[in-house]
Enzyme design. Sequence first.
Site, PDB file in Angstrom:
ATOM      1  N   THR A  36      12.965  22.708  76.010  1.00 34.78           N
ATOM      2  CA  THR A  36      13.291  21.383  75.507  1.00 34.78           C
ATOM      3  C   THR A  36      14.774  20.993  76.431  1.00 34.78           C
ATOM      4  OG1 THR A  36      12.120  21.359  73.716  1.00 34.78           O
ATOM      5  CG2 THR A  36      13.662  19.732  73.991  1.00 34.78           C
ATOM      6  N   LYS A  39      22.091  14.591  79.778  1.00 34.50           N
ATOM      7  CA  LYS A  39      23.491  14.568  79.922  1.00 34.50           C
ATOM      8  C   LYS A  39      23.788  14.023  81.662  1.00 34.50           C
ATOM      9  CE  LYS A  39      23.723  15.224  76.424  1.00 34.50           C
ATOM     10  NZ  LYS A  39      22.712  15.471  75.385  1.00 34.50           N
ATOM     11  N   VAL A  80       9.952  27.603  81.886  1.00 38.86           N
ATOM     12  CA  VAL A  80      11.405  28.382  81.681  1.00 38.86           C
ATOM     13  C   VAL A  80      12.163  27.160  81.362  1.00 38.86           C
ATOM     14  CG1 VAL A  80      13.260  29.670  82.354  1.00 38.86           C
ATOM     15  CG2 VAL A  80      10.952  30.587  82.656  1.00 38.86           C
ATOM     16  N   GLY A  81      13.159  27.456  80.318  1.00 37.80           N
ATOM     17  CA  GLY A  81      14.049  26.565  79.985  1.00 37.80           C
ATOM     18  C   GLY A  81      13.882  25.662  78.825  1.00 37.80           C
ATOM     19  N   ALA A 104      20.851  23.565  70.750  1.00 36.27           N
ATOM     20  CA  ALA A 104      20.862  24.556  71.855  1.00 36.27           C
ATOM     21  C   ALA A 104      21.658  25.595  71.604  1.00 36.27           C
ATOM     22  CB  ALA A 104      21.147  23.940  73.231  1.00 36.27           C
ATOM     23  N   HIS A 139      51.302  20.116  77.834  1.00 34.63           N
ATOM     24  CA  HIS A 139      51.655  18.821  78.053  1.00 34.63           C
ATOM     25  C   HIS A 139      51.438  18.071  79.149  1.00 34.63           C
ATOM     26  CE1 HIS A 139      53.251  14.633  76.720  1.00 34.63           C
ATOM     27  NE2 HIS A 139      54.142  15.002  77.861  1.00 34.63           N
TER      28      HIS A 139
HETATM   29  C1  LIG Z   1      16.862  14.428  74.315  1.00 38.18           C
HETATM   30  C2  LIG Z   1      17.384  15.546  73.920  1.00 38.18           C
HETATM   31  C3  LIG Z   1      18.815  15.774  74.100  1.00 38.18           C
HETATM   32  C4  LIG Z   1      19.253  16.799  73.503  1.00 38.18           C
HETATM   33  N1  LIG Z   1      20.745  17.062  73.720  1.00 38.18           N
HETATM   34  C5  LIG Z   1      21.205  18.301  73.340  1.00 38.18           C
HETATM   35  C6  LIG Z   1      22.544  18.677  73.607  1.00 38.18           C
HETATM   36  O1  LIG Z   1      23.206  17.781  74.115  1.00 38.18           O
HETATM   37  N2  LIG Z   1      22.998  19.588  73.144  1.00 38.18           N
HETATM   38  C7  LIG Z   1      22.354  20.368  72.199  1.00 38.18           C
HETATM   39  O2  LIG Z   1      23.037  21.325  71.598  1.00 38.18           O
HETATM   40  N3  LIG Z   1      21.086  20.186  72.061  1.00 38.18           N
HETATM   41  C8  LIG Z   1      20.545  19.158  72.474  1.00 38.18           C
HETATM   42  N4  LIG Z   1      19.084  19.087  72.155  1.00 38.18           N
HETATM   43  C9  LIG Z   1      18.385  19.845  71.246  1.00 38.18           C
HETATM   44  C10 LIG Z   1      18.147  21.085  72.188  1.00 38.18           C
HETATM   45  O3  LIG Z   1      17.242  20.670  73.199  1.00 38.18           O
HETATM   46  C11 LIG Z   1      17.275  22.070  71.274  1.00 38.18           C
HETATM   47  O4  LIG Z   1      18.014  22.229  70.119  1.00 38.18           O
HETATM   48  C12 LIG Z   1      16.947  23.360  71.934  1.00 38.18           C
HETATM   49  O5  LIG Z   1      16.205  23.005  73.215  1.00 38.18           O
HETATM   50  C13 LIG Z   1      16.298  24.396  70.902  1.00 38.18           C
HETATM   51  O6  LIG Z   1      16.131  25.534  71.740  1.00 38.18           O
HETATM   52  P1  LIG Z   1      14.721  26.616  71.473  1.00 38.18           P
HETATM   53  O7  LIG Z   1      15.088  27.818  72.334  1.00 38.18           O
HETATM   54  O8  LIG Z   1      14.657  26.593  70.052  1.00 38.18           O
HETATM   55  O9  LIG Z   1      13.435  25.646  71.804  1.00 38.18           O
HETATM   56  P2  LIG Z   1      13.043  24.681  72.954  1.00 38.18           P
HETATM   57  O10 LIG Z   1      14.041  24.514  74.196  1.00 38.18           O
HETATM   58  O11 LIG Z   1      12.092  24.009  72.625  1.00 38.18           O
HETATM   59  O12 LIG Z   1      12.164  26.133  73.711  1.00 38.18           O
HETATM   60  C14 LIG Z   1      10.811  26.651  73.270  1.00 38.18           C
HETATM   61  C15 LIG Z   1      10.152  27.329  74.301  1.00 38.18           C
HETATM   62  O13 LIG Z   1       8.935  27.868  73.780  1.00 38.18           O
HETATM   63  C16 LIG Z   1       7.892  27.726  74.579  1.00 38.18           C
HETATM   64  N5  LIG Z   1       6.690  27.966  73.689  1.00 38.18           N
HETATM   65  C17 LIG Z   1       6.457  27.300  72.405  1.00 38.18           C
HETATM   66  N6  LIG Z   1       5.141  27.880  71.842  1.00 38.18           N
HETATM   67  C18 LIG Z   1       5.017  29.094  72.715  1.00 38.18           C
HETATM   68  C19 LIG Z   1       4.006  30.192  72.415  1.00 38.18           C
HETATM   69  N7  LIG Z   1       3.138  30.381  71.493  1.00 38.18           N
HETATM   70  N8  LIG Z   1       4.199  31.017  73.656  1.00 38.18           N
HETATM   71  C20 LIG Z   1       4.894  31.142  74.650  1.00 38.18           C
HETATM   72  N9  LIG Z   1       5.879  30.026  74.783  1.00 38.18           N
HETATM   73  C21 LIG Z   1       5.692  29.274  74.041  1.00 38.18           C
HETATM   74  C22 LIG Z   1       7.859  26.333  75.053  1.00 38.18           C
HETATM   75  O14 LIG Z   1       7.190  26.013  76.048  1.00 38.18           O
HETATM   76  C23 LIG Z   1       9.520  26.217  75.192  1.00 38.18           C
HETATM   77  O15 LIG Z   1       9.717  26.452  76.775  1.00 38.18           O
HETATM   78  C24 LIG Z   1      18.613  17.812  72.850  1.00 38.18           C
HETATM   79  C25 LIG Z   1      17.004  17.584  72.356  1.00 38.18           C
HETATM   80  C26 LIG Z   1      16.637  16.354  72.882  1.00 38.18           C
HETATM   81  C27 LIG Z   1      15.333  16.163  72.819  1.00 38.18           C
HETATM   82  N1  LIG Z   2      24.012  15.621  71.882  1.00 44.88           N
HETATM   83  C1  LIG Z   2      23.021  16.516  71.087  1.00 44.88           C
HETATM   84  O1  LIG Z   2      23.572  17.564  70.754  1.00 44.88           O
HETATM   85  C2  LIG Z   2      21.943  15.910  70.875  1.00 44.88           C
HETATM   86  C3  LIG Z   2      21.309  14.818  71.623  1.00 44.88           C
HETATM   87  C4  LIG Z   2      20.109  14.572  71.373  1.00 44.88           C
HETATM   88  C5  LIG Z   2      19.207  15.261  70.471  1.00 44.88           C
HETATM   89  N2  LIG Z   2      19.625  16.256  69.832  1.00 44.88           N
HETATM   90  C6  LIG Z   2      18.835  17.043  68.642  1.00 44.88           C
HETATM   91  O2  LIG Z   2      17.577  16.424  68.843  1.00 44.88           O
HETATM   92  C7  LIG Z   2      17.205  16.382  67.426  1.00 44.88           C
HETATM   93  C8  LIG Z   2      16.368  14.893  67.461  1.00 44.88           C
HETATM   94  O3  LIG Z   2      17.325  13.833  67.601  1.00 44.88           O
HETATM   95  P1  LIG Z   2      16.853  12.475  67.248  1.00 44.88           P
HETATM   96  O4  LIG Z   2      18.042  11.478  67.256  1.00 44.88           O
HETATM   97  O5  LIG Z   2      15.496  12.318  67.202  1.00 44.88           O
HETATM   98  O6  LIG Z   2      16.820  12.939  65.428  1.00 44.88           O
HETATM   99  P2  LIG Z   2      17.832  12.685  64.293  1.00 44.88           P
HETATM  100  O7  LIG Z   2      17.397  13.420  63.069  1.00 44.88           O
HETATM  101  O8  LIG Z   2      19.405  12.927  64.887  1.00 44.88           O
HETATM  102  O9  LIG Z   2      18.029  11.087  63.808  1.00 44.88           O
HETATM  103  C9  LIG Z   2      16.726  10.660  63.518  1.00 44.88           C
HETATM  104  C10 LIG Z   2      17.155   9.167  62.784  1.00 44.88           C
HETATM  105  O10 LIG Z   2      15.848   8.564  62.624  1.00 44.88           O
HETATM  106  C11 LIG Z   2      15.822   7.880  61.410  1.00 44.88           C
HETATM  107  N3  LIG Z   2      14.320   7.450  61.222  1.00 44.88           N
HETATM  108  C12 LIG Z   2      13.483   8.697  60.912  1.00 44.88           C
HETATM  109  N4  LIG Z   2      12.263   8.014  60.756  1.00 44.88           N
HETATM  110  C13 LIG Z   2      12.351   6.824  60.796  1.00 44.88           C
HETATM  111  C14 LIG Z   2      11.446   5.546  60.633  1.00 44.88           C
HETATM  112  N5  LIG Z   2      10.086   5.639  60.737  1.00 44.88           N
HETATM  113  N6  LIG Z   2      11.929   4.336  60.900  1.00 44.88           N
HETATM  114  C15 LIG Z   2      13.336   4.139  60.963  1.00 44.88           C
HETATM  115  N7  LIG Z   2      14.257   5.190  61.196  1.00 44.88           N
HETATM  116  C16 LIG Z   2      13.773   6.516  61.233  1.00 44.88           C
HETATM  117  C17 LIG Z   2      16.577   8.854  60.610  1.00 44.88           C
HETATM  118  O11 LIG Z   2      17.251   8.259  59.521  1.00 44.88           O
HETATM  119  C18 LIG Z   2      17.779   9.531  61.330  1.00 44.88           C
HETATM  120  O12 LIG Z   2      18.940   8.532  61.656  1.00 44.88           O
HETATM  121  C19 LIG Z   2      18.441  16.343  66.477  1.00 44.88           C
HETATM  122  O13 LIG Z   2      18.279  17.105  65.434  1.00 44.88           O
HETATM  123  C20 LIG Z   2      19.422  16.854  67.457  1.00 44.88           C
HETATM  124  O14 LIG Z   2      20.122  18.136  66.776  1.00 44.88           O
HETATM  125  C21 LIG Z   2      20.778  16.757  69.982  1.00 44.88           C
END
Ligand SMILES: Cc1cc2nc3c(=O)[nH]c(=O)nc-3n(C[C@H](O)[C@H](O)[C@H](O)COP(=O)(O)OP(=O)(O)OC[C@H]3O[C@@H](n4cnc5c(N)ncnc54)[C@H](O)[C@@H]3O)c2cc1C
Ligand SMILES: NC(=O)c1ccc[n+]([C@@H]2O[C@H](COP(=O)([O-])OP(=O)(O)OC[C@H]3O[C@@H](n4cnc5c(N)ncnc54)[C@H](O)[C@@H]3O)[C@@H](O)[C@H]2O)c1
Length: 588
Positions: A132, A142, A129-130, A430, A558
Amino acid sequence: MHYSSVSLSLSQATATAASAAITGSRNYNARDSFSFSSSKHVNPRFCGLRREAFGFSSSLTRSNSHRVHLPSRQRFNASNVSASLSGNGTPKSFDYDLVIIGAGVGGHGAALHAVEKGLKTAIIEGDVVGGTCVNRGCVPSKALLAVSGRMRELQSEHHMKALGLQVAAAGYDRQGVADHANNLATKIRNNLTNSMKSLGVDILTGVGTVLGPQKVKYGKVGSPENIVTAKDIIIATGSVPFVPKGIEVDGKTVITSDHALKLESVPDWIAIVGSGYIGLEFSDVYTALGSEGTDFMQVTFIEALDQLMPGFDPEIGKLAQRVLINPRNIDYHTGVFATKITPAKDGKPVSIELIDAKTKEPKDTLEVDAALIATGRAPFTNGLGLENINVVTQRGFIPVDERMRVIDANGNLVPHLFCIGDANGKMMLAHAASAQGISVVEQVTGRDHVLNHLSIPAACFTHPEISMVGLTEPQAREKAEKEGFEVSVAKTSFKANTKALAENEGEGLAKLIYRPDNGEILGVHIFGLHAADLIHEASNAMALGTRIQDIKFAVHAHPTLSEVLDELFKSAKVKAEASKPVSEPVAV
Ligand SMILES: Cc1cc2nc3c(=O)[nH]c(=O)nc-3n(C[C@H](O)[C@H](O)[C@H](O)COP(=O)(O)OP(=O)(O)OC[C@H]3O[C@@H](n4cnc5c(N)ncnc54)[C@H](O)[C@@H]3O)c2cc1C
Ligand SMILES: NC(=O)c1ccc[n+]([C@@H]2O[C@H](COP(=O)([O-])OP(=O)(O)OC[C@H]3O[C@@H](n4cnc5c(N)ncnc54)[C@H](O)[C@@H]3O)[C@@H](O)[C@H]2O)c1
């Protein structure tokens, strides 16, 4: 925001896990991030846990799908559901009102809202649960950034001196920092699970597969199948790291964010491929921590586009580069692709082959201690059974309309099937996933609802933070040219803000892009202390359609950082005719 209570409100439950944001239909639209990658978009490399949990090799039997054709523009009508389907052998009564496949933040947000609306709800989860955000994304990242922020502050002699503080040299215990991130993820995961259980959501364990409209099977791979029927189904299966072809991830020296969040090591020199959100946030963590026992740490960015942070408003990007990149141990190569990356082996370092992004000519080979692949995310749809409902993914994403209704290969809506979150690629955040889930629940309970993605804020949690909502200046100018309106820009600096100066954090800028003819807010971009929290005044105004001529009269305490936005709105020059009061003044 607190995750501690099991009776989390929707916004608590979603916004906390998410607390930030990125773009979407803007520059960081996930679909765009694949524009220069290989044609195979679903990354074959997944972390072991997920690979096992989903039994990737499982071959799904194709059932005779019966498709119900709806005019693609047909609006949802909750009352005609059974009538339109019962003739085709689809069940007339259902086990659940709503079944959600995937218990990430998107699924969780939908489930909580569904319960509030009185729907009998089940959520199917194939892993933990939870999803990505909680386990491998927002939450642990974070936690690491909270540590890097403090380290950065404590290590800055200049900053400490300005505040009159004296501290002994700051240090950290890597395992302790890693434990903080891991413990936080566990806590939030438990809270999410408990919140659903306590509200009566059935959590069904196993991989969910759509068998046909309103029918899903679930279960552990290899164990007996369970079939459930539901009036409506939401797919919320999320995404996994996207690794371009030619890059070999070993999980130790060539890693994705899944590995990096465990903080098993802090290498001396790490190349970060991709300067998007993940790349930028990890550069903040790595450069603040330095490798263990030393304060040395070198980050090298490799970015395919011509500038770093290509998704941000260019002016904000420039400022961010001046503050977050140039003074730190960071160098960069832009306009290059990392085509081949080989992990360290037999005493040899990680090797990275670069080619020119335009000419495709070999450019350079780098040798570093480690490489973090942060080149975007790939939607996860393995095992979902999309073939059973004639749905063909588009560059890996599940096609949906503006109401998150799934579109089949013939361009028709699949009845009662929705897809939210990363799997549809509209906005990989998210809180966007959760908001889409809530929007779907509104629709299936009879209230039409279309989410305005342009009003969804995004933030990058570097120190200082970057946040944004709406259009960048170039996007606004392009739109204005097409539609024939004027664009104006207003800016305010953190240097004039008392609270920022008291904190010795005067480096920052807020930028407003707007229509002077009617006061419409087109975009707001902030770089500075607590930018991620400040953006919500602007995003809420955009979501509610509040104009500058009205919001500029809102009163701010303020001294607070919120006065940066107060100043911003007050400094905009909206034409007099737009500012005419529409009603009599009210005494308050
Ligand atoms: C390093 C990192 C940092 C991030 N930081 C932020 C941030 O600060 N703020 C922000 O807004 N976003 C952030 N994101 C992006 C955010 O994590 C995703 O946009 C978000 O988790 C998407 O939610 P979701 O519910 O679509 O999918 P997910 O969170 O990926 O959840 C999908 C779930 O579905 C399950 N699942 C998949 N297929 C099946 C199936 N067939 N049957 C049953 N279960 C299944 C998976 O196991 C998973 O639990 C970050 C991402 C990364 C990688
Ligand atoms: N604070 C947050 O909300 C937060 C934090 C982390 C991740 N995320 C989410 O996770 C997703 C993935 O994050 P991300 O940083 O991996 O993707 P991103 O799409 O933000 O950035 C990917 C970068 O990689 C570059 N790139 C792609 N292929 C390349 C290659 N072969 N060689 C060199 N550069 C290349 C692109 O030009 C781009 O600038 C984002 O879409 C974001 O929505 C959100």
